[in-house]
Every structure is written in C-alpha cells, then in structure tokens.
Scaffold this motif. Structure first.
Motif, PDB file in Angstrom:
ATOM      1  N   PRO A   7      19.742   8.152  12.178  1.00  0.00           N
ATOM      2  CA  PRO A   7      20.231   9.250  13.016  1.00  0.00           C
ATOM      3  C   PRO A   7      21.033   8.732  14.219  1.00  0.00           C
ATOM      4  O   PRO A   7      20.694   7.701  14.809  1.00  0.00           O
ATOM      5  CB  PRO A   7      18.945   9.934  13.490  1.00  0.00           C
ATOM      6  CG  PRO A   7      17.893   9.525  12.531  1.00  0.00           C
ATOM      7  CD  PRO A   7      18.278   8.163  12.045  1.00  0.00           C
ATOM      8  N   ASP A  21      11.464  13.498  17.410  1.00  0.00           N
ATOM      9  CA  ASP A  21      11.053  13.768  16.026  1.00  0.00           C
ATOM     10  C   ASP A  21      11.240  12.530  15.149  1.00  0.00           C
ATOM     11  O   ASP A  21      10.377  12.207  14.320  1.00  0.00           O
ATOM     12  CB  ASP A  21      11.842  14.942  15.444  1.00  0.00           C
ATOM     13  CG  ASP A  21      11.514  16.270  16.111  1.00  0.00           C
ATOM     14  OD1 ASP A  21      10.484  16.362  16.824  1.00  0.00           O
ATOM     15  OD2 ASP A  21      12.319  17.213  15.941  1.00  0.00           O
ATOM     16  N   TYR A  22      12.356  11.827  15.312  1.00  0.00           N
ATOM     17  CA  TYR A  22      12.605  10.635  14.500  1.00  0.00           C
ATOM     18  C   TYR A  22      11.641   9.510  14.875  1.00  0.00           C
ATOM     19  O   TYR A  22      11.121   8.813  13.996  1.00  0.00           O
ATOM     20  CB  TYR A  22      14.055  10.176  14.631  1.00  0.00           C
ATOM     21  CG  TYR A  22      14.375   9.039  13.695  1.00  0.00           C
ATOM     22  CD1 TYR A  22      14.330   9.223  12.318  1.00  0.00           C
ATOM     23  CD2 TYR A  22      14.708   7.781  14.173  1.00  0.00           C
ATOM     24  CE1 TYR A  22      14.610   8.179  11.439  1.00  0.00           C
ATOM     25  CE2 TYR A  22      14.990   6.737  13.315  1.00  0.00           C
ATOM     26  CZ  TYR A  22      14.935   6.940  11.947  1.00  0.00           C
ATOM     27  OH  TYR A  22      15.198   5.912  11.082  1.00  0.00           O
ATOM     28  N   GLU A  42       8.474  10.200  13.197  1.00  0.00           N
ATOM     29  CA  GLU A  42       8.566   9.858  11.779  1.00  0.00           C
ATOM     30  C   GLU A  42       8.396   8.347  11.576  1.00  0.00           C
ATOM     31  O   GLU A  42       7.698   7.910  10.667  1.00  0.00           O
ATOM     32  CB  GLU A  42       9.916  10.305  11.217  1.00  0.00           C
ATOM     33  CG  GLU A  42      10.143   9.900   9.773  1.00  0.00           C
ATOM     34  CD  GLU A  42      11.535  10.217   9.272  1.00  0.00           C
ATOM     35  OE1 GLU A  42      12.059   9.426   8.480  1.00  0.00           O
ATOM     36  OE2 GLU A  42      12.101  11.254   9.674  1.00  0.00           O
TER      37      GLU A  42
END
Length: 101
Positions: A4, A46-47, A50
């Motif tokens: 990302p 969020d990444y 993860e």
C-alpha cells in the motif's frame, strides 16, 4: 504483492541518514504521519494491524520490508525480529502522539 502507498510513504523515512535526523523513533513516525489525511492514517493503521495479526511469519515480514522503500533494516540478522519491530511501529502509528522534546 503490491504494498500500500501509505506503507511505502512511511518506510521511505527509513533511509541511510536516519540516525542524525531523528532523536527517537516516535519523532520519525510523527514526522512521517504529518502529511497523512485521516483516511490515510486509518489505512496505514489497518495495514499495520494486518502485518502484525499473525498471518505472516518472520520470513514473510522481512520480504515485505525488503520490498518497501526503506533503505535500512531496523532489525539485524537472525537475532533481530521484524515481527517485534512492526508491532512497535504499529503501536507508534496508532498512538500518533507528537514526541516530547
């Protein structure tokens, strides 16, 4: 795997002149996040979640880091832990508090 953009924007701050530029990791992360919009900050959080939720092992996380825009490894050899570093980085991103001087 394409990383990302928000993660790439953060990892670009890990360059060879890192040591003299920032006094603390908190200062580096705060400076990196300065230009992020609220949506970008959330996407990065969020990444980071993860990356650190257990779905990737140490080897996979090292591969991800090596594919990023970082020029330095904040973990060394077999004794260093990319997992632990990314958990620490996640904590800093989630806090996003300006460092005290």
């Amino acid at each position: 795997m394409k990383l990302p953009d928000v993660f790439q924007q953060l990892t670009i701050f890990f360059h060879q002149d890192l040591d003299p530029e920032y006094d603390t990791p908190e200062e580096l992360v705060h400076n990196a996040l300065y230009s992020y919009s609220p949506a970008e900050r959330q996407a990065l959080k969020d990444y980071m979640k993860e990356l650190t939720d257990g779905r990737y092992d140490e080897t996979q996380l090292r591969e991800i880091w090596l594919k990023s825009k970082a020029e330095v490894l904040p973990f060394w050899g077999d004794e260093g832990s990319c997992v632990e570093f990314l958990k620490y980085l996640r904590k800093l991103v989630e806090q996003d508090v300006p460092p005290e001087k």
